[in-house]
Every structure is written in C-alpha cells, then in structure tokens.
Design a protein around this motif. Structure first.
Motif, PDB file in Angstrom:
ATOM      1  N   PRO A  57      -6.786  26.560  13.848  1.00 47.49           N
ATOM      2  CA  PRO A  57      -5.931  26.641  12.658  1.00 47.49           C
ATOM      3  C   PRO A  57      -4.814  25.453  12.535  1.00 47.49           C
ATOM      4  N   GLU A  58      -4.798  25.027  11.383  1.00 50.82           N
ATOM      5  CA  GLU A  58      -3.856  23.822  10.976  1.00 50.82           C
ATOM      6  C   GLU A  58      -2.784  23.558  11.655  1.00 50.82           C
ATOM      7  N   ARG A  59      -2.012  24.592  11.491  1.00 51.85           N
ATOM      8  CA  ARG A  59      -0.404  24.535  12.028  1.00 51.85           C
ATOM      9  C   ARG A  59      -0.483  24.274  13.570  1.00 51.85           C
ATOM     10  N   VAL A  60      -1.523  24.454  14.306  1.00 57.16           N
ATOM     11  CA  VAL A  60      -1.195  24.423  15.717  1.00 57.16           C
ATOM     12  C   VAL A  60      -2.066  22.984  16.312  1.00 57.16           C
ATOM     13  N   ARG A  61      -2.775  22.425  15.253  1.00 57.69           N
ATOM     14  CA  ARG A  61      -3.613  21.311  15.427  1.00 57.69           C
ATOM     15  C   ARG A  61      -2.887  20.018  16.349  1.00 57.69           C
ATOM     16  N   GLY A  62      -1.712  19.966  15.837  1.00 59.12           N
ATOM     17  CA  GLY A  62      -1.108  18.593  16.414  1.00 59.12           C
ATOM     18  C   GLY A  62      -0.275  19.087  17.934  1.00 59.12           C
ATOM     19  N   ARG A  63      -0.340  20.031  18.015  1.00 58.59           N
ATOM     20  CA  ARG A  63       0.543  20.607  19.118  1.00 58.59           C
ATOM     21  C   ARG A  63       0.005  21.479  20.160  1.00 58.59           C
ATOM     22  N   LEU A  64      -1.503  21.507  20.220  1.00 50.90           N
ATOM     23  CA  LEU A  64      -2.383  22.221  21.137  1.00 50.90           C
ATOM     24  C   LEU A  64      -2.028  22.342  22.573  1.00 50.90           C
ATOM     25  N   PHE A  65      -1.704  21.241  23.014  1.00 54.32           N
ATOM     26  CA  PHE A  65      -1.478  21.080  24.515  1.00 54.32           C
ATOM     27  C   PHE A  65      -0.123  21.360  24.965  1.00 54.32           C
ATOM     28  N   GLU A  66       0.793  21.521  23.882  1.00 52.93           N
ATOM     29  CA  GLU A  66       2.159  21.863  24.334  1.00 52.93           C
ATOM     30  C   GLU A  66       2.397  23.446  24.665  1.00 52.93           C
ATOM     31  N   PRO A  67       3.437  23.702  25.688  1.00 53.75           N
ATOM     32  CA  PRO A  67       3.588  25.031  26.235  1.00 53.75           C
ATOM     33  C   PRO A  67       3.998  26.000  24.828  1.00 53.75           C
ATOM     34  N   PHE A  68       3.679  27.245  24.964  1.00 55.51           N
ATOM     35  CA  PHE A  68       4.214  28.206  24.060  1.00 55.51           C
ATOM     36  C   PHE A  68       3.759  28.154  22.589  1.00 55.51           C
ATOM     37  N   VAL A  69       2.716  27.256  22.472  1.00 58.95           N
ATOM     38  CA  VAL A  69       1.946  27.259  21.080  1.00 58.95           C
ATOM     39  C   VAL A  69       0.917  28.222  21.018  1.00 58.95           C
ATOM     40  N   THR A  70       0.967  29.201  20.093  1.00 54.94           N
ATOM     41  CA  THR A  70       0.184  30.207  20.066  1.00 54.94           C
ATOM     42  C   THR A  70       0.198  30.880  18.489  1.00 54.94           C
ATOM     43  N   THR A  71      -1.084  31.464  17.950  1.00 56.17           N
ATOM     44  CA  THR A  71      -0.931  31.808  16.806  1.00 56.17           C
ATOM     45  C   THR A  71      -1.460  33.627  16.925  1.00 56.17           C
ATOM     46  N   LYS A  72      -1.556  33.780  18.444  1.00 59.26           N
ATOM     47  CA  LYS A  72      -1.875  35.176  18.879  1.00 59.26           C
ATOM     48  C   LYS A  72      -0.767  36.224  18.933  1.00 59.26           C
ATOM     49  N   ALA A  73      -0.906  37.449  18.678  1.00 63.15           N
ATOM     50  CA  ALA A  73       0.268  38.533  18.719  1.00 63.15           C
ATOM     51  C   ALA A  73       0.540  38.544  20.298  1.00 63.15           C
ATOM     52  N   ASP A  74      -0.442  38.544  21.201  1.00 57.75           N
ATOM     53  CA  ASP A  74      -0.148  39.087  22.412  1.00 57.75           C
ATOM     54  C   ASP A  74      -0.605  37.539  23.389  1.00 57.75           C
ATOM     55  N   GLY A  75      -0.597  36.505  22.763  1.00 55.86           N
ATOM     56  CA  GLY A  75      -0.909  35.071  23.234  1.00 55.86           C
ATOM     57  C   GLY A  75       0.503  34.663  23.974  1.00 55.86           C
TER      58      GLY A  75
END
Ligand code: ADP
Ligand code: MG
Length: 245
Positions: free
Chosen positions: A186-204
């Motif tokens: 997903p575009e909105r997480v692409r630049g921050r993938l390896f940072e903690p707490f970056v999730t697009t999932k309801a239970d992620g």
C-alpha cells in the motif's frame, strides 16, 4: 576549545534525544499492548462463557476450544513480538544450511497456507554456502515475511521462495527472495515499512518487518522490499555467506 565544547553539547543533546525517542516508543508500545491484549481477552471470555452456558456436545466443544486456542496464539505472538523489541535476544550462531532452515519454516507455516489454499513453490540454487546465523531468529524472519505474504495473497494464490548465491562481497551473499501474488505494498506505508507500529491491518502490530529487519541487520545482512507491483511484492533477505563453507 570551542569545538570540543560544541561536541560535548552535541553529545548531550543526542543522548537526550535518544532517551526521548525511547520514551515515545515505549508510550506507543504500552498503548498498543493495552489495546491488542484486550481484544483477544474479550473473545476468550466470550468463548468460555459459551462453553459454560451452552454445555455443547463434542463437536461444539471442539470448535469453541479451537477458537480459544487461536486467541491464545494471538496473545502469545504479541507478547513474543513485544519482548523481542524490548530486549532483542543475543545471537546464538552456528553454520546453517539455508534450504534446511526454510524447509523447517515452511513446515511450521503449512497448516496456515493450506487453510487459504495457497501454493508454496520452492526454487533452490543447486548448492549454497552455509550462513553463520541464529537458526531460531532467522526462522522468525521468514515466518514474519511468509505471514505477510499469506495475508496479502488472495485465496488459491501462489507464494514462491527462491534462494541464490550472489557475489556482492568477497565470499558472496546467500539471498532468499519471498514473492507473493497479493496487491503489492500500500502506497501509504511504503516509505515507513521497517519502522515499528506501521500497519494497515485491523489486528496487525506493525512489528513484523521491524523485527525481521533488526534480526537481519544483527547478522550483518539486509532486508529489502525489492519489488512491489499490483501483481505482488518481492522481499529479499541477504546474508553474508560463510567463507569456505
Ligand atoms: P503487520 O503485519 O502486523 O501489519 P508488518 O511489519 O509485518 O506488520 O507489516 C507492515 C505493513 O506492511 C502491513 O500492515 C502491510 O500493510 C504491509 N505489508 C507487509 N508485507 C506485505 C506484502 N507482502 N504485501 C502487501 N503489503 C505488505
Ligand atoms: Mg506482519
């Protein structure tokens, strides 16, 4: 003189900033845990209540116990991830054969892959040198990547794992690529993938890639999102090959 004073001041500011970053991360971690622990606990209470009230037959009991154990697994995973972030385990290294480590990881994942009717393809290089690594922690890296691939790929899709030897350094690197057939990053997480707490999932938890990247880095390797298209993602784990192994 001026310069050394400035340097001392800089060091002081840096330590101060690191403390603040840690505190901010800790605050977010606490909030996440509180939130994440409450949901499975509520579900577990409900399933227990249903067992007590409905006095189910054997089949009904089996289903309710399965639901209970799923929620317990969720809590276990969360606690494990949080511990891993708070206190990364030191590496217990030994020479490892990557194909065998991947076999073991895939065995662990097999029931969950079957549940979604996903095909898992392996494409091995003929011979690979060993990697000097911590097998439990490296299994964790691939479990996290495969879990994401499984969640992204639609039912009946395909996930593939390819191992190869690449000559990025003197002794080369063992590279494992995990490819899925999901919708891509997903575009909105692409630049921050390896940072903690970056999730697009309801239970992620948004800790999976952060932990995987940390383990890989402590092995002197890299974790990269190599490709992302609407046909899926390719993650690459590169680890230094052992000399003469
Ligand atoms: P979590 O899985 O708990 O959300 P991760 O750190 O494992 O945390 O992943 C972070 C986010 O990156 C996910 O929420 C998802 O949006 C995205 N992501 C990771 N892997 C993939 C993938 N293979 N395909 C699509 N999106 C992915
Ligand atoms: Mg994940």
């Amino acid at each position: 003189m001026e310069l050394s004073r400035a340097r001392a001041e800089l060091d002081r500011i840096r330590v101060h900033l690191e403390d603040r970053e840690r505190l901010t991360a800790l605050g977010r971690l606490t909030a996440t845990i509180a939130h994440e622990v409450r949901n499975p606990l509520t579900a577990m209470k409900m399933w227990l209540h249903m067992i007590r009230v409905a006095r189910p037959d054997a089949a009904g009991l089996d289903h309710k116990c399965t639901m209970l154990s799923q929620e317990i697994c969720r809590l276990e995973r969360l606690v494990g991830e949080v511990l891993e972030v708070a206190r990364p385990a030191s590496l217990q290294r030994a020479p490892l054969q990557m194909p065998r480590l991947l076999d073991r990881t895939l065995d662990l994942m097999a029931p969950r892959m079957r549940e979604k009717e996903l095909r898992v393809c392996r494409r091995d290089a003929v011979t690979l040198p060993a990697v000097h690594g911590d097998s439990a922690q490296l299994v964790q890296v691939f479990l996290n990547l495969l879990d994401n691939a499984r969640e992204a790929t639609p039912r009946g899709g395909e996930i593939s794992i390819q191992e190869s030897l690449e000559q990025a350094s003197e002794h080369g690197e063992v590279v494992v690529r995990v490819r899925d057939t999901g919708p891509g990053m997903p575009e909105r997480v692409r630049g921050r993938l390896f940072e903690p707490f970056v999730t697009t999932k309801a239970d992620g938890t948004g800790l999976g890639l952060y932990i995987a990247a940390g383990i890989t880095a402590r092995h002197g390797g890299r974790l990269e999102l190599e490709r992302s298209t609407d046909g899926g993602c390719v993650f690459a784990v590169s680890l230094p090959a052992m000399a003469g192994a």
